[in-house]
Scaffold this motif. Structure first.
Motif, short mmCIF file in Angstrom:
data_model
loop_
_atom_site.label_atom_id
_atom_site.label_comp_id
_atom_site.label_asym_id
_atom_site.label_seq_id
_atom_site.Cartn_x
_atom_site.Cartn_y
_atom_site.Cartn_z
N PRO A 1 -4.25 8.59 -7.52
CA PRO A 1 -4.29 8.51 -6.05
C PRO A 1 -5.70 8.33 -5.51
N ASP B 1 -7.11 5.09 -3.38
CA ASP B 1 -7.67 5.33 -2.04
C ASP B 1 -9.05 4.69 -1.91
N ARG C 1 -4.18 -2.24 -4.35
CA ARG C 1 -3.42 -0.98 -4.39
C ARG C 1 -1.92 -1.27 -4.47
N VAL D 1 0.17 8.64 -2.04
CA VAL D 1 -0.35 7.32 -1.67
C VAL D 1 0.58 6.66 -0.65
#
Length: 372
Positions: free
Chosen positions: A154, A158, A184, A211
């Motif tokens: 995660p 990010d 992503r 996420v």
């Protein structure tokens, strides 16, 4: 480990900072900083990682030693590039993804690596993502605090999503540059498309909660989990279902309905199977027809746990409770599981009236069927 790394670690491990007077502690701290600059400890450690000879014990000792030096710090700086930390990160993923070390050492390494992520280059971050995806596809089974997927994935996504462009390569194509958010989404698609089984489904569900997730990726993952219900050990289902309930919390009604309908239908089918087996045993007065892997008591215990988890999820999300009642009212057959679920939901104040209406209707319907 290389001589320079060993020397720096020995200096720290032989120093009891709390027992030293301030002047002596300051001198030894300065001595370590000088050693770090002259010997370039991270560079030596990076070399060992690239060779595949650095162990989690040496990595954990390195991180532990640096933490003990008052005010020294050892993040990603101009002298110690993100690329070097990337090599260290790759080695940590290799060692921790398949349980080649104790959880305590894995946690130390993963925690310190996570702290270094913000200073890494986009290329180093994407390489670590690919290392994690490779470990998953190779059948990584490490879950919990020592899981590199849970501890790093995660945070990596990010950081990558904030970057205007990152390198991206597909097999058989030239290197491309795409936005961090596109990367992503692609990485999440690769994750849910992996051959996930058993405890890894639960692990990935935990990761996906951390996420932003597009609806199509979420639906694909839910469908994969539901398809695996029959292949999982019965006692492992409550953990997975609980994580899925948390995952769909605050999502749209489509994914909630998919999960709720699948869970109810699955246990309804198990209830029907248990009833048939019980009837066969009664008629033949023998247990010879009973599936040795099917345990009715275990089924009831697992159903009770799942009902408690649904109950808890419903108290956290009123829309989920209302969706449940709509589902039970329209498309779910009356079974021991659905009746027990209705009784459980009827104890929640905002659902009490509607749940009792459904219970009365179910009882009346069964009575009318028996009277015909």
């Amino acid at each position: 480990m290389a001589e320079g790394v060993t020397a720096a670690l020995q200096l720290v491990s032989n120093t009891h900072w709390s027992q030293e007077d301030p002047a002596t502690a300051a001198t030894k701290a300065a001595q370590l900083e000088t050693m770090v600059k002259e010997l370039d400890v991270l560079k030596e450690l990076t070399g060992l990682c690239r060779e595949g000879s650095a162990s989690t014990e040496s990595l954990a000792q390195f991180f532990h030693a640096l933490r003990r030096v008052p005010g020294a710090g050892y993040g990603v700086t101009e002298e110690h590039s993100g690329e070097e930390w990337g090599a260290v990160g790759t080695r940590i993923v290799q060692l921790t993804a398949h349980g080649r070390t104790s959880e305590s050492k894995a946690v130390v390494c993963l925690h310190n690596l996570r702290s270094a992520l913000p200073g890494m280059s986009a290329q180093s971050l994407t390489l670590l993502v690919q290392d994690l995806l490779k470990a998953v596809n190779e059948g990584s089974t490490v879950c919990g605090k020592g899981s590199p997927l849970e501890q790093l994935f995660p945070n990596l996504l990010d950081l990558i999503a904030r970057k205007p462009s990152v390198p991206f390569t597909r097999r058989g194509t030239a290197a491309l540059s795409i936005t961090g958010q596109e990367y992503r989404r692609n990485a999440l698609g690769q994750l849910v498309s992996a051959d996930l089984k058993g405890s890894m489904l639960t692990e990935v569900a935990k990761v996906l909660r951390e996420v932003p997730l597009d609806g199509d990726i979420l639906q694909k993952f839910l469908a994969k989990c539901v398809h695996q219900f029959d292949a999982m050990d019965l006692e492992a289902l409550p953990s997975l279902i609980y994580q899925l309930l948390l995952l769909v919390n605050r999502k749209d009604s489509v994914v909630k309905r998919l999960l709720l309908c699948s869970v109810c239908s699955y246990f309804d089918n198990l209830d029907a199977g248990a009833q048939e087996l019980d009837e066969s045993d009664r008629l033949t007065q023998t247990d010879s027809l009973r599936d040795p892997h099917f345990n009715t008591e275990e089924l009831r215990s697992v159903e009770g746990t799942v009902i408690l988890q649904i109950n808890f999820a419903v108290t956290q999300d009123q829309r989920l409770g209302k969706d449940f009642l709509k589902l039970l009212n329209g498309s779910i057959a009356i079974s021991p599981f659905s009746l027990a679920l209705l009784f459980s939901l009827s104890r929640i104040s905002y659902l009490e009236e509607e749940a009792f209406k459904l219970l009365k209707g179910a009882v009346s319907s069964c009575h009318n069927d028996e009277s015909r």
